[in-house]
Every structure is written in structure tokens, then in C-alpha cells.
Enzyme design. Structure first.
Site, PDB file in Angstrom:
ATOM      1  N   PHE A 180       0.869  -1.177   0.000  1.00 17.41           N
ATOM      2  CA  PHE A 180       0.000   0.000   0.000  1.00 17.41           C
ATOM      3  C   PHE A 180       0.905   1.225   0.000  1.00 17.41           C
ATOM      4  O   PHE A 180       1.592   1.507   0.977  1.00 17.41           O
ATOM      5  CB  PHE A 180      -0.918   0.055   1.220  1.00 17.41           C
ATOM      6  N   ASP A 202       9.716   2.904   1.471  1.00 13.72           N
ATOM      7  CA  ASP A 202       8.535   3.685   1.817  1.00 13.72           C
ATOM      8  C   ASP A 202       8.363   3.614   3.337  1.00 13.72           C
ATOM      9  O   ASP A 202       7.777   2.669   3.867  1.00 13.72           O
ATOM     10  CB  ASP A 202       7.315   3.123   1.096  1.00 13.72           C
ATOM     11  N   LYS A 246       3.277  11.559   6.564  1.00 14.79           N
ATOM     12  CA  LYS A 246       2.455  11.391   7.756  1.00 14.79           C
ATOM     13  C   LYS A 246       3.010  12.143   8.965  1.00 14.79           C
ATOM     14  O   LYS A 246       2.758  13.318   9.134  1.00 14.79           O
ATOM     15  CB  LYS A 246       2.225   9.905   8.043  1.00 14.79           C
TER      16      LYS A 246
END
Length: 405
Positions: free
Chosen positions: A133, A218, A247
């Protein structure tokens, strides 16, 4: 047309409306308090309303918030210097969201492949992992194997090859003359906090080095203290060529993301080839710099490591008592719920009723990711609530349905 809400129905949130928050706690419009055990998927690593981050944002709000990259601003270079120092790299490309960081990393990897490695035009390939994801853009969902993310959104961009996550032999076999990068999550978050086999990330690093391929990590969810280190790659003892960050980099205040790498990689970009109106804006840079300053102390990494041991131990004690498997690293865990007791969504709703906010994924898995500022007493309180929820569900079904037979 059905429904009365003007909001598009791309989310199915739990039935709670949050109005306020402080630290690890939030409050709904009726004044009921909940312990936040999700932290906006790690975007609120430092808690709601961290004083240092609020102060940085308020100070900058009084000065200037947006200039665009048509001009320099006096907050961006200090932010870049601090973030690259934290990551041990030479350059950073500021963006906004995690998906933008991934898209930017893909563009950089392709340009690097053509301009530095000598891959033939329009032939570059990037290897990705099953179960990944990386975001919701059309490029990214094109190499997802999640039907909910992918179906009805094609056609998709070529240039990606998928291999099983954690299978180093499959990765080695997939590398060809046009491979420019391997893009993986050091821990797969949305998949349910899936941790690869011991030594996998080291083998990825060695394989990429041997084949002149970029290793792109990531770390948008796993990075910035969540797993008990600044980056999950630190726990594995490896250094990727490219970090993708987001984030928590925005401190739960503004969207901030970045691609961080050495000049040999990011230096392939030329003026005008890539950009963002809001990327690197003064407000984002001020908050991002304050986030890096918090991480430089090591306090939050230590808290995640110490409290993460408690989180993992308590969750593992529930295996066989309503939980079938647990995966954890630092203050981040995935717990698979025994289907005999209900779905992950149903258990999350039971937790909500007891004052704890968690979220399910892929049907049976609950993810736990409290803010790193959480106190031990609050952590134990939430885990007690989880234990109680499971006990109540065990008592509501015949024992033969969950005794292993």
C-alpha cells in the site's frame, strides 16, 4: 441519489465524531473521551496538539504561510538541512502527501535509470511487493493487488513488476536489465503490520547494490519513531538509497512529505521537471523542522521501543483467546481476530464503546498505533479494554467454535 450527506462515500468511518484532542486522547461533540489507538495511521506520532509543534505553527502563521517555490522562503533550507542530517542523506525533495512522495520517488527513479544507468527510453521497470500500500493515485493503485483499491480505476501505467513480499529469491529473479528500483515498505502497514523475514531487508540492500538498482524504502508509516528507531531500516541495519517520508513529518498539523536521497539520485532532477505549489511552503517547513528537532532527542524512539515491548507482550498473551496471530514492532501492531468471535470491524466497534479508537483492515485484522506520547498507564488501560472485549465475545459463542477444533 441516496443519503443526505454531501460527503462522497469513499470512507465508512466508525460512528464517532471527534471535536477535540490532547496528547493521546480525543473528545467527541458530546464530551466523551476516547484513547486514540490509531494516531491517524502514524500521522499523529507526537500526539494531538504537541506544544512544540503548535508553537512552531502559530509562530509561522503570524509571518507567512505560502510563497510557492517560485521564490525561496527562510524556513525551507533549515528544514532540508535538518531532515537530510537526520536521514544521513544529502538532498530532499519536499512534497505534501505520502502519495505525492511515492509518485515523486517513481519519477526520480525512472529519470535516474535513463540518465545515470543508461536504460533505454520508456523501458524502466520498478519492482514492488504483493500486499503493498503506497497510496491512492492511479499510478500507485495500478500496481496494487487489493481489488478494493484497484478495480474500476484502470487503465493503469506500465513499468511495474510484482513479487511476493519477503521472498528474496523472487526479487532476485525479477531483476532485469531495465530494472531501476525496488520499492517496498520495510513493514507493510495497511496489509496488517506485516513484518518481513529476518534478514530480508539486508538481502534487498545487497541485491540492489549488486545489480545497480535503487532501493526505495517507503517509510511513510513505519518511519519517524514508530518502530522504536528513526526509521525501520535502522532496526534492520540497512540504509536505502531513497527514503519516502510523510504522515508524522507534518506533526498532525499540516500535510508534509519528502523524498530524501543523496545527490547522485535526487540530483537528476532539473528545474521545471517536477514541482508542487504547496510543497516546501513556509508553514509546512516550520512544522517539519520542529518534528525533526523532536526526533533528534531520541526520546520518542526510546518510548516506542520501551512501550512497544509491553504492547507486543500483552497482545501475544491473547493468542488463543480471541486472537490468532500478532505482529508488532515498536508501538505498532497488527492482531488477527479469530473469525469465530466476529470481524475486525465488529471488534473495533466494541472497543469504541469502551472508549478506545482502533481500526480494522482486510476483514479480520486490527491495527494498533497509539501516539508515541502515550503513557504506560493509558497503554495498559486500552489493552485491558481489548482483553475485556475479547472475553465478552468468547462468552457469547459456543466454546467449540473457538477452542481450536
Amino acid at each position: 441519489m441516496t443519503g443526505s450527506s454531501p460527503l462522497a462515500r469513499n470512507y465508512s468511518p466508525l460512528p464517532v465524531t471527534i471535536a477535540d484532542g490532547s496528547g493521546a486522547w480525543v473528545t467527541d461533540g458530546d464530551g466523551r473521551r476516547y484513547l486514540d489507538f490509531l494516531a491517524a495511521y502514524s500521522a499523529v506520532n507526537f500526539g494531538h496538539g504537541h506544544p512544540a509543534l503548535i508553537a512552531a505553527a502559530q509562530e509561522q502563521l503570524q509571518r507567512i504561510t505560502l510563497t510557492s517555490r517560485a521564490f525561496d522562503n527562510d524556513r525551507l533550507l533549515p528544514f532540508a538541512e535538518a531532515l537530510t542530517s537526520l536521514a544521513g542523506k544529502q538532498m530532499m525533495l519536499p512534497m505534501n502527501t505520502g502519495a505525492e512522495a511515492v509518485e515523486s520517488g517513481i519519477k526520480v527513479a525512472r529519470a535516474w535509470g535513463y540518465r545515470m544507468k543508461g536504460v533505454a527510453p520508456d523501458r524502466a521497470e520498478i519492482i514492488v511487493a504483493a500486499g503493498n500500500f503506497h497510496g491512492r493515485t492511479t499510478t500507485i493503485v495500478g500496481f496494487s493487488d487489493d481489488p478494493q483499491a484497484r478495480d474500476d480505476f484502470g487503465p493503469f501505467a506500465p513499468g511495474f513488476r510484482t513479487v511476493p513480499y519477503g521472498d528474496i529469491d523472487a526479487l532476485r529473479s525479477a531483476i532485469g536489465e531495465n530494472t531501476v528500483a525496488v520499492l517496498i515498505e520495510p513493514i507493510q502497514g495497511e496489509a496488517g503490520v506485516v513484518i518481513p523475514p529476518e534478514g530480508y531487508l539486508r538481502a534487498v540492500r545487497e541485491t540492489c547494490t549488486r545489480n545497480d538498482v535503487l532501493f526505495i524504502a517507503d517509510e511513510i508509516q513505519s518511519g519517524l519513531g514508530r518502530t522504536g528507531a528513526t526509521f525501520e531500516c535502522d532496526n534492520a541495519g540497512v540504509v536505502p538509497d531513497v527514503y519516502l517520508l510523510g504522515k508524522a513529518l507534518g506533526g498532525g498539523i499540516v500535510p508534509v512529505s519528502a523524498v530524501v536521497a543523496d545527490e547522485a539520485v535526487l540530483g537528476v532532477l532539473r528545474p521545471g521537471e517536477h514541482g508542487s505549489t504547496f510543497g516546501g511552503n513556509p508553514l509546512a517547513a516550520s512544522v517539519g523542522l520542529a518534528v525533526v528537532r523532536l526526533l533528534e532527542t531520541g526520546e520518542y524512539q526510546d518510548r516506542a521501543r520501551h512501550l512497544g515491548e509491553l504492547l507486543g507482550d500483552r497482545l501475544r498473551s491473547l493468542v488463543g483467546r480471541g486472537v490468532t496471530a500478532v505482529r508488532s514492532r515498536g508501538l505498532w501492531a497488527g492482531a488477527d481476530i479469530d473469525p469465530a468471535l466476529g470481524t475486525g470491524r465488529e471488534v473495533a466497534e466494541d472497543m469504541l464503546a469502551r472508549g478506545v479508537l482502533v481500526k480494522d483492515t482486510h476483514g479480520q485484522t486490527l491495527r494498533f498505533a497509539p501516539p508515541l506520547v502515550i503513557g504506560q498507564d493509558d497503554l495498559e488501560w486500552a489493552l485491558d479494554r481489548f482483553d475485556q472485549v475479547l472475553a465478552a465475545r468468547r462468552n457469547s459463542v459456543p466454546s467449540a467454535s473457538h477452542d481450536g477444533r
